[in-house]
Enzyme design. Structure first.
Site, short mmCIF file in Angstrom:
data_model
loop_
_atom_site.label_atom_id
_atom_site.label_comp_id
_atom_site.label_asym_id
_atom_site.label_seq_id
_atom_site.Cartn_x
_atom_site.Cartn_y
_atom_site.Cartn_z
N THR A 144 0.88 -1.15 -0.12
CA THR A 144 -0.05 -0.04 -0.05
C THR A 144 1.00 1.17 0.17
OG1 THR A 144 -1.38 1.52 1.54
CG2 THR A 144 -0.20 -0.46 2.38
N SER A 179 -0.82 3.26 10.66
CA SER A 179 -1.84 2.19 11.20
C SER A 179 -1.02 1.01 11.68
CB SER A 179 -3.05 2.10 10.73
OG SER A 179 -2.75 1.10 9.71
N TYR A 181 -2.24 -1.80 10.48
CA TYR A 181 -2.46 -2.41 9.36
C TYR A 181 -1.25 -2.13 8.45
CZ TYR A 181 -3.62 -2.35 4.23
OH TYR A 181 -3.77 -2.14 3.07
N HIS A 182 -0.99 -0.58 8.36
CA HIS A 182 -0.01 -0.29 7.18
C HIS A 182 1.37 -0.74 7.72
CE1 HIS A 182 -3.29 2.65 6.07
NE2 HIS A 182 -2.63 2.15 5.01
N LYS A 185 2.10 -4.19 6.52
CA LYS A 185 2.32 -4.03 4.98
C LYS A 185 4.21 -3.82 4.94
CE LYS A 185 -1.30 -4.73 2.78
NZ LYS A 185 -1.68 -5.78 1.98
#
Ligand SMILES: NC(=O)c1ccc[n+]([C@@H]2O[C@H](COP(=O)([O-])OP(=O)(O)OC[C@H]3O[C@@H](n4cnc5c(N)ncnc54)[C@H](O)[C@@H]3O)[C@@H](O)[C@H]2O)c1
Length: 382
Positions: A144, A179, A181-182, A185
């Site tokens: 991302t 975040s 989540y990031h 990644k």
């Protein structure tokens, strides 16, 4: 080509299965219905009802005569994934099968732990399955743009050459995720880079911006082929959310100043990017990174576009600047390099009023199914 698509039931995974199948490739898809289950738990299911995965591929076969094999299961279960790699022996694997939501990863410790475990273990399992069955298999991984954050310098395409005390080297571009989540990644990219260096795998990491849209050539063939479409703050991406909010005459939820800029792309362009990456693979021992976006917009610019088109269509679109539930810069420098995919042949579908009108027209057919209570709950970063 033989293509294994992980996350085949998802917003991007399903149309990708159809895209490759339509072009004559042999497709196998895997999904464990995490997204369906998580959205059910949050009370924010897809606006458009979608049949389960075996039913969806049956409908596809009835319409086109083309066959897609699907398996329902969890790719963090190594034996399950390995068996499919052994049986199918794909030329390329496209990895969409992660927990994809920043707010979801910020709900509580358990959701954070799940995100970490799901995203990193799935990537690790793919790396091992590829090494064990066919190290030549091309791994295409969805990263991302959020990995880079919003630095006060230009964002390069994956790598940065640094000169330090008279010496030079090339490094992964510095990442500052916004975040948990990031952050997973970022960790995925680090992990892939480690195994590329160590085992000589071939990997493409696509740093994708937020995707919008509903329509692809294949999903347009029948309403039952449409992709999952979420419009809540957890699983809906910003432009998709704004369209639904406009139709429901719910004030558009602009977080803080609304000057946050991100790089966006149409769902149709995600299909093209995955296809271009698969048909022009990375080299053995290469971690190839592309910034996958076609146009940067601020949140305010998106809201204005939705208002202009929505008002023309007869909706009363209002904007509401609300306290930002996230921790992020609301006014910042943003200049991204994104030429790699264009050089491979990407032909962008830009965000015109016509595209927005098309999106309004599809979504408005499901107006009665919009659950206003699901739109915004305010999941805070702290
Ligand atoms: N949609 C976007 O705007 C966007 C932007 C940037 C990056 N991405 C990335 O692209 C990928 C796909 O995104 P999406 O929007 O299609 O999300 P999605 O949730 O719709 O798709 C992911 C699919 O993977 C499945 N899945 C998750 N964990 C799994 C597991 N352990 N085993 C098997 N299946 C599993 C889910 O059930 C879901 O159907 C994600 O990795 C996401 O982080 C998406």
């Amino acid at each position: 080509m033989k293509i294994l698509i992980l996350g085949a039931d998802g917003y991007l995974g399903w149309p990708t299965c159809l895209y490759f199948s339509q072009r004559g490739h042999e497709v196998v898809g895997i999904d464990n219905y995490f997204r369906r289950n998580a959205t059910k738990e949050l009370g924010s299911e897809s606006l458009i009802p979608v049949p389960d995965l075996p039913q969806r591929v049956k409908i596809w076969e009835e319409i086109t005569g083309k066959k897609i094999d699907v398996h329902i299961g969890d790719i963090t279960d190594y034996e399950f994934l390995l068996n499919i790699f052994r049986e199918f022996s794909p030329d390329a694997v496209i990895h969409y099968a992660e927990q994809p939501s920043a707010p979801y990863s910020m709900i509580d410790r358990d959701k954070a732990a799940f995100t970490l475990q799901n995203n990193l273990t799935s990537t690790l399992n793919i790396v091992y399955a590829v090494k064990e069955t066919n190290p030549d298999c091309h791994i295409i991984k969805l990263g991302t743009m959020g990995e880079y954050g919003t630095p006060n310098i230009d964002i390069e395409e994956g790598w940065l050459e640094i000169e330090h005390k008279g010496r030079k080297d090339k490094f992964l571009f510095p990442r500052q995720a916004g975040s948990l989540y990031h952050t997973t990644k970022v960790q995925d990219t680090d992990m892939l880079w480690f195994y590329v260096r160590t085992w000589g795998l071939r990997v493409t990491d696509l740093m994708q911006g937020p995707v919008y849209g509903l329509s692809t050539e294949e999903t347009d063939l029948d309403p039952q082929l449409m992709t999952i479409f979420n419009y809540d703050e957890v699983f809906g991406t910003v432009l998709n959310r704004f369209i639904v909010q406009a139709i429901a005459e719910y004030p558009l939820t602009i977080y803080g100043k609304g000057k946050q800029v991100r790089g966006f792309l149409n769902l149709k362009d995600t299909m093209q990017c995955a296809y271009l990456a698969a048909t022009q693979p990375a080299k053995q021992g290469e971690l190839r990174i592309f910034n996958q976006l076609t146009e940067p917009f601020s949140v305010n610019q998106l809201a204005d576009k939705v208002k202009t088109v929505g008002d023309k269509l007869g909706y009363k679109v209002t904007l509401n600047s609300i306290e930002n539930p996230r921790v992020e810069k609301e006014d910042h420098y943003y200049n991204v390099q994104y030429t790699g995919l264009l050089e491979l042949g990407l032909e962008p579908h830009l965000l015109t009023d016509e595209i927005l009108t098309g999106l309004f027209n599809i979504v408005s057919q499901y107006k009665d199914q919009i659950n206003k209570k699901a739109i915004f709950k305010g999941i805070k970063w702290k």
